[in-house]
Design a protein around this motif. Sequence first.
Motif, PDB file in Angstrom:
ATOM      1  N   LEU A  18      56.936  84.231  48.653  1.00  0.00           N
ATOM      2  CA  LEU A  18      55.724  84.210  49.460  1.00  0.00           C
ATOM      3  C   LEU A  18      55.914  83.454  50.764  1.00  0.00           C
ATOM      4  CD1 LEU A  18      53.213  83.398  46.592  1.00  0.00           C
ATOM      5  CD2 LEU A  18      53.910  85.633  47.432  1.00  0.00           C
ATOM      6  N   LEU A  19      57.062  82.795  50.939  1.00  0.00           N
ATOM      7  CA  LEU A  19      57.288  82.026  52.149  1.00  0.00           C
ATOM      8  C   LEU A  19      57.385  82.954  53.349  1.00  0.00           C
ATOM      9  CD1 LEU A  19      59.872  79.379  50.907  1.00  0.00           C
ATOM     10  CD2 LEU A  19      57.430  79.070  51.294  1.00  0.00           C
ATOM     11  N   ALA A  20      56.755  82.533  54.431  1.00  0.00           N
ATOM     12  CA  ALA A  20      56.753  83.334  55.651  1.00  0.00           C
ATOM     13  C   ALA A  20      58.145  83.348  56.255  1.00  0.00           C
ATOM     14  CB  ALA A  20      55.751  82.759  56.635  1.00  0.00           C
ATOM     15  N   ASP A  21      58.616  84.524  56.642  1.00  0.00           N
ATOM     16  CA  ASP A  21      59.914  84.601  57.293  1.00  0.00           C
ATOM     17  C   ASP A  21      59.837  85.309  58.632  1.00  0.00           C
ATOM     18  OD1 ASP A  21      59.425  87.108  56.247  1.00  0.00           O
ATOM     19  OD2 ASP A  21      61.229  87.194  55.039  1.00  0.00           O
ATOM     20  N   ASP A  22      58.752  85.956  58.921  1.00  0.00           N
ATOM     21  CA  ASP A  22      58.580  86.641  60.193  1.00  0.00           C
ATOM     22  C   ASP A  22      57.508  85.927  60.991  1.00  0.00           C
ATOM     23  OD1 ASP A  22      60.419  88.671  59.553  1.00  0.00           O
ATOM     24  OD2 ASP A  22      58.883  89.735  58.415  1.00  0.00           O
ATOM     25  N   MET A  23      57.872  85.371  62.121  1.00  0.00           N
ATOM     26  CA  MET A  23      56.904  84.680  62.962  1.00  0.00           C
ATOM     27  C   MET A  23      56.994  85.262  64.352  1.00  0.00           C
ATOM     28  SD  MET A  23      55.307  82.644  61.115  1.00  0.00           S
ATOM     29  CE  MET A  23      54.661  81.075  61.521  1.00  0.00           C
ATOM     30  N   PRO A  24      55.970  85.386  65.091  1.00  0.00           N
ATOM     31  CA  PRO A  24      54.587  85.304  64.630  1.00  0.00           C
ATOM     32  C   PRO A  24      54.218  86.482  63.740  1.00  0.00           C
ATOM     33  CG  PRO A  24      54.627  85.984  66.923  1.00  0.00           C
ATOM     34  CD  PRO A  24      56.065  85.730  66.499  1.00  0.00           C
ATOM     35  N   MET A  25      53.022  86.426  63.144  1.00  0.00           N
ATOM     36  CA  MET A  25      52.598  87.491  62.237  1.00  0.00           C
ATOM     37  C   MET A  25      51.102  87.732  62.375  1.00  0.00           C
ATOM     38  SD  MET A  25      52.352  85.757  58.456  1.00  0.00           S
ATOM     39  CE  MET A  25      53.790  84.739  58.572  1.00  0.00           C
ATOM     40  N   ASN A  26      50.698  88.920  62.056  1.00  0.00           N
ATOM     41  CA  ASN A  26      49.284  89.246  61.955  1.00  0.00           C
ATOM     42  C   ASN A  26      48.865  89.113  60.499  1.00  0.00           C
ATOM     43  OD1 ASN A  26      48.340  90.013  64.643  1.00  0.00           O
ATOM     44  ND2 ASN A  26      49.912  91.615  64.494  1.00  0.00           N
ATOM     45  N   PHE A  45      47.558  83.164  46.984  1.00  0.00           N
ATOM     46  CA  PHE A  45      48.185  82.110  47.759  1.00  0.00           C
ATOM     47  C   PHE A  45      49.258  82.712  48.651  1.00  0.00           C
ATOM     48  CE2 PHE A  45      49.610  77.675  47.868  1.00  0.00           C
ATOM     49  CZ  PHE A  45      50.979  77.752  48.041  1.00  0.00           C
ATOM     50  N   ALA A  46      49.390  82.193  49.856  1.00  0.00           N
ATOM     51  CA  ALA A  46      50.465  82.627  50.752  1.00  0.00           C
ATOM     52  C   ALA A  46      50.882  81.442  51.611  1.00  0.00           C
ATOM     53  CB  ALA A  46      49.999  83.771  51.637  1.00  0.00           C
ATOM     54  N   VAL A  47      52.176  81.257  51.761  1.00  0.00           N
ATOM     55  CA  VAL A  47      52.689  80.242  52.670  1.00  0.00           C
ATOM     56  C   VAL A  47      52.878  80.913  54.021  1.00  0.00           C
ATOM     57  CG1 VAL A  47      54.577  78.664  53.169  1.00  0.00           C
ATOM     58  CG2 VAL A  47      53.791  78.969  50.811  1.00  0.00           C
ATOM     59  N   VAL A  48      52.269  80.341  55.044  1.00  0.00           N
ATOM     60  CA  VAL A  48      52.342  80.900  56.395  1.00  0.00           C
ATOM     61  C   VAL A  48      53.493  80.251  57.166  1.00  0.00           C
ATOM     62  CG1 VAL A  48      51.066  81.255  58.549  1.00  0.00           C
ATOM     63  CG2 VAL A  48      49.872  81.409  56.359  1.00  0.00           C
ATOM     64  N   ALA A  49      53.698  78.944  56.968  1.00  0.00           N
ATOM     65  CA  ALA A  49      54.782  78.237  57.660  1.00  0.00           C
ATOM     66  C   ALA A  49      55.177  77.018  56.848  1.00  0.00           C
ATOM     67  CB  ALA A  49      54.330  77.822  59.055  1.00  0.00           C
ATOM     68  N   GLY A  50      56.433  76.631  56.964  1.00  0.00           N
ATOM     69  CA  GLY A  50      56.921  75.463  56.261  1.00  0.00           C
ATOM     70  C   GLY A  50      57.113  75.725  54.784  1.00  0.00           C
ATOM     71  N   ASP A  51      57.277  74.636  54.047  1.00  0.00           N
ATOM     72  CA  ASP A  51      57.462  74.722  52.606  1.00  0.00           C
ATOM     73  C   ASP A  51      56.678  73.573  51.979  1.00  0.00           C
ATOM     74  OD1 ASP A  51      58.301  74.612  49.945  1.00  0.00           O
ATOM     75  OD2 ASP A  51      60.392  75.049  50.417  1.00  0.00           O
ATOM     76  N   PRO A  52      55.550  73.879  51.318  1.00  0.00           N
ATOM     77  CA  PRO A  52      54.704  72.817  50.761  1.00  0.00           C
ATOM     78  C   PRO A  52      55.398  71.920  49.743  1.00  0.00           C
ATOM     79  CG  PRO A  52      53.626  74.952  50.590  1.00  0.00           C
ATOM     80  CD  PRO A  52      55.014  75.195  51.062  1.00  0.00           C
ATOM     81  N   ARG A  61      47.646  79.705  53.058  1.00  0.00           N
ATOM     82  CA  ARG A  61      46.323  80.325  52.939  1.00  0.00           C
ATOM     83  C   ARG A  61      45.998  80.509  51.468  1.00  0.00           C
ATOM     84  NH1 ARG A  61      45.352  84.373  58.039  1.00  0.00           N
ATOM     85  NH2 ARG A  61      45.778  82.770  59.602  1.00  0.00           N
ATOM     86  N   LEU A  62      44.714  80.356  51.181  1.00  0.00           N
ATOM     87  CA  LEU A  62      44.207  80.518  49.831  1.00  0.00           C
ATOM     88  C   LEU A  62      43.077  81.531  49.889  1.00  0.00           C
ATOM     89  CD1 LEU A  62      44.542  79.368  46.941  1.00  0.00           C
ATOM     90  CD2 LEU A  62      42.791  77.684  47.527  1.00  0.00           C
ATOM     91  N   LYS A  63      43.227  82.604  49.109  1.00  0.00           N
ATOM     92  CA  LYS A  63      42.215  83.658  49.035  1.00  0.00           C
ATOM     93  C   LYS A  63      41.512  83.510  47.691  1.00  0.00           C
ATOM     94  CE  LYS A  63      43.591  87.802  50.231  1.00  0.00           C
ATOM     95  NZ  LYS A  63      44.152  89.197  50.184  1.00  0.00           N
ATOM     96  N   MET A  64      40.198  83.258  47.738  1.00  0.00           N
ATOM     97  CA  MET A  64      39.441  82.960  46.526  1.00  0.00           C
ATOM     98  C   MET A  64      38.291  83.946  46.355  1.00  0.00           C
ATOM     99  SD  MET A  64      39.247  78.923  47.462  1.00  0.00           S
ATOM    100  CE  MET A  64      39.072  79.363  49.194  1.00  0.00           C
ATOM    101  N   PRO A  65      37.998  84.342  45.122  1.00  0.00           N
ATOM    102  CA  PRO A  65      36.844  85.216  44.882  1.00  0.00           C
ATOM    103  C   PRO A  65      35.542  84.415  44.939  1.00  0.00           C
ATOM    104  CG  PRO A  65      37.876  84.637  42.804  1.00  0.00           C
ATOM    105  CD  PRO A  65      38.734  84.044  43.888  1.00  0.00           C
ATOM    106  N   ALA A  66      34.435  85.119  45.067  1.00  0.00           N
ATOM    107  CA  ALA A  66      33.116  84.468  44.997  1.00  0.00           C
ATOM    108  C   ALA A  66      33.003  83.738  43.665  1.00  0.00           C
ATOM    109  CB  ALA A  66      32.010  85.516  45.121  1.00  0.00           C
ATOM    110  N   GLY A  67      32.415  82.555  43.689  1.00  0.00           N
ATOM    111  CA  GLY A  67      32.232  81.777  42.472  1.00  0.00           C
ATOM    112  C   GLY A  67      33.429  80.930  42.065  1.00  0.00           C
TER     113      GLY A  67
END
Length: 150
Positions: A18-26, A45-52, A61-67
Motif C-alpha cells: 500500500l506504500l505510495a511509489d508514484d508521486m505526485p498522484m491523483n 487504509f493507504a499510505v500516501v508518503a513515508g512509512d508510518p 489516508r483512512l477511509k471509514m464507513p458511516a457509523g
Amino acid sequence: MLKLACTLALLLAGTAPLLADDMPMNADGIKWGPAPAVLPAGAQFAVVAGDPSKDGIYVLRLKMPAGYKIPAHNHPTSEYVTVISGNFHIGMGDKLDEAKGIELTAGGFGVAPAGMNHFAWTTSDTIVQVHGEGPFAITYVNPAEDPSKK
C-alpha cells in the motif's frame, strides 16, 4: 509502549504493497487496503508518503464507513488530521462521548497533541488524511477496546 510500537511495526509491514511509489498522484491512484488491526475493523487504509512504521514524516489516508468509531486513545507524537470528504467527528477525553465532539467536514482540520486522549466517529462515509512523525503508535485508554487484542 515498546511492545505496542513493535506490534504496530509488524502490522504496518503487511501494508508494504500500500506504500505510495508514484508521486505526485491523483486520488484515483491511491492503493487502498484493509486498515491495520490496531484500528477497528471496517476501514480502509493507504499510505500516501513515508512509512508510518519508521522514523520520519508519514502521510496516510483512512477511509471509514458511516457509523465507524475509534475509541479513546493517544499517540506519542502529535497527529494532524484533514478531512477529505464526509463527516468526521473528533473529541478529546478518556471515553468516546458523542456529546463532547466537534464535526469536521471536507477541508476541516484538527490536531491531537502528543499524549492527549481523543476519540473519533463518522456519520457518513468519510476519508481523512493523517500525517505525523513516525513511527506511528496508538495506545487505547481502555485496553479492552484495543481491536488488536480481540
